[in-house]
Motif scaffolding. Structure first.
Motif, PDB file in Angstrom:
ATOM      1  N   GLN A   1       1.755  63.964  75.289  1.00 48.43           N
ATOM      2  CA  GLN A   1       3.001  64.182  76.008  1.00 48.43           C
ATOM      3  C   GLN A   1       3.689  65.457  75.534  1.00 48.43           C
ATOM      4  OE1 GLN A   1       5.891  61.046  75.540  1.00 48.43           O
ATOM      5  NE2 GLN A   1       7.109  61.741  77.274  1.00 48.43           N
ATOM      6  N   MET A   2       3.695  65.685  74.220  1.00 50.04           N
ATOM      7  CA  MET A   2       4.330  66.881  73.671  1.00 50.04           C
ATOM      8  C   MET A   2       3.581  68.139  74.086  1.00 50.04           C
ATOM      9  SD  MET A   2       5.242  65.356  69.882  1.00 50.04           S
ATOM     10  CE  MET A   2       6.085  66.833  69.282  1.00 50.04           C
TER      11      MET A   2
ATOM     12  N   GLN B   1       4.318  69.274  77.741  1.00 52.00           N
ATOM     13  CA  GLN B   1       5.652  69.696  78.148  1.00 52.00           C
ATOM     14  C   GLN B   1       5.658  71.156  78.580  1.00 52.00           C
ATOM     15  OE1 GLN B   1       8.150  68.802  74.798  1.00 52.00           O
ATOM     16  NE2 GLN B   1       8.292  66.619  75.288  1.00 52.00           N
ATOM     17  N   ALA B   2       6.564  71.482  79.492  1.00 47.62           N
ATOM     18  CA  ALA B   2       6.696  72.868  79.942  1.00 47.62           C
ATOM     19  C   ALA B   2       7.045  73.759  78.763  1.00 47.62           C
ATOM     20  CB  ALA B   2       7.781  72.955  81.017  1.00 47.62           C
ATOM     21  N   ASN B   3       6.386  74.895  78.680  1.00 46.01           N
ATOM     22  CA  ASN B   3       6.610  75.880  77.621  1.00 46.01           C
ATOM     23  C   ASN B   3       6.242  75.363  76.235  1.00 46.01           C
ATOM     24  OD1 ASN B   3       7.690  77.762  79.507  1.00 46.01           O
ATOM     25  ND2 ASN B   3       9.666  76.719  79.382  1.00 46.01           N
ATOM     26  N   ALA B   4       5.443  74.287  76.167  1.00 43.52           N
ATOM     27  CA  ALA B   4       4.991  73.802  74.857  1.00 43.52           C
ATOM     28  C   ALA B   4       4.108  74.852  74.210  1.00 43.52           C
ATOM     29  CB  ALA B   4       4.225  72.498  75.025  1.00 43.52           C
TER      30      ALA B   4
END
Length: 236
Positions: free
Chosen positions: A48-49, A52-55
């Motif tokens: 999930q992490m 994320q967007a821009n991870a």
């Protein structure tokens, strides 16, 4: 005189089900000032992490024994999903077969518990050095995909390729690593040309000028490669 570069932290994801070990690792890793540690207690939380967007994670410390699966299976999935960052497996078993299975799953290194923190960090640094100079290293700089090893910027929106010189690529990579913080001319000169170089400041300014001609929509009004109080930085 050697000028020291400003410290920029590199994000590391710790995927470990032992909450105490995970918190201890995160605390000690963050204390070095080199890395910013984030934590996940399971493969699902890590996925999930990462989704994320821009991870952005420059490396992953991945436990083999996770509550929702085998870390090696998760590592193999990361590779299938196209994630190239270094993955260092953490395990309570150091037998040869375990090491081989971890490496076959796509891990870059394998560290058996209990381990010394300094040794673990040394291995992380070594893997990051290799990765940063590999063809797999890909950074996002404004509208561009930056491939340092190829000295290439790709602007996918316009289907355009921009070729960089070795010095231009090194300048861009160092500014990227500063994570939006200003970098003085002296530091850039020392990092890109070498600490014992007698290269004058105007040489750097010439390279910055040429780099702006390549990457800025309006080079006279830069929006990406900025000048701030005698320093340079990349816009966040």
């Amino acid at each position: 005189m050697r000028f020291l570069a400003p410290m920029s932290t590199r994000p590391i994801l710790i995927v470990e089900d032992d909450a105490d070990l995970r918190a201890t690792l995160a605390e000690h890793i963050s204390q070095t000032g080199e890395f910013a540690a984030e934590e996940a207690g399971s493969a699902a939380a890590a996925e999930q992490m990462l989704g994320q967007a821009n991870a952005r994670y420059d490396a992953i410390l991945l436990d083999v024994g996770l509550p929702d699966g085998d870390g090696r299976t998760f590592c193999a999935k990361l590779r299938r999903d196209g994630m190239k960052m270094p993955v260092i497996m953490l395990t309570g078993h150091g037998e040869e077969r375990d090491v081989i299975n971890g490496l076959d799953a796509g891990a870059n290194d394998y560290v058996a518990k209990p381990f010394r923190l300094h040794e673990l960090l040394a291995r992380v640094r070594a893997q990051l050095r290799v990765f940063d100079n590999s063809e797999d290293a890909v950074f996002t700089v404004g509208p561009y995909i930056f491939r340092p090893a190829a000295r290439l910027l790709l602007e996918t929106g316009r289907n355009r390729k921009i070729r960089l010189t070795a010095k231009e690529s090194n300048i861009l990579k160092f500014l990227y690593r500063a994570a939006g913080q200003p970098v003085s001319r002296e530091v850039l000169l020392n990092e890109v040309w070498g600490y014992h170089s007698a290269v004058a400041t105007h040489t750097l300014e010439t390279h910055i000028y040429r780099l702006r001609q390549k990457i800025e929509a309006e080079p006279s009004r830069p929006q990406l490669l900025l000048t701030t109080s005698g320093s340079y930085r990349l816009a966040a």
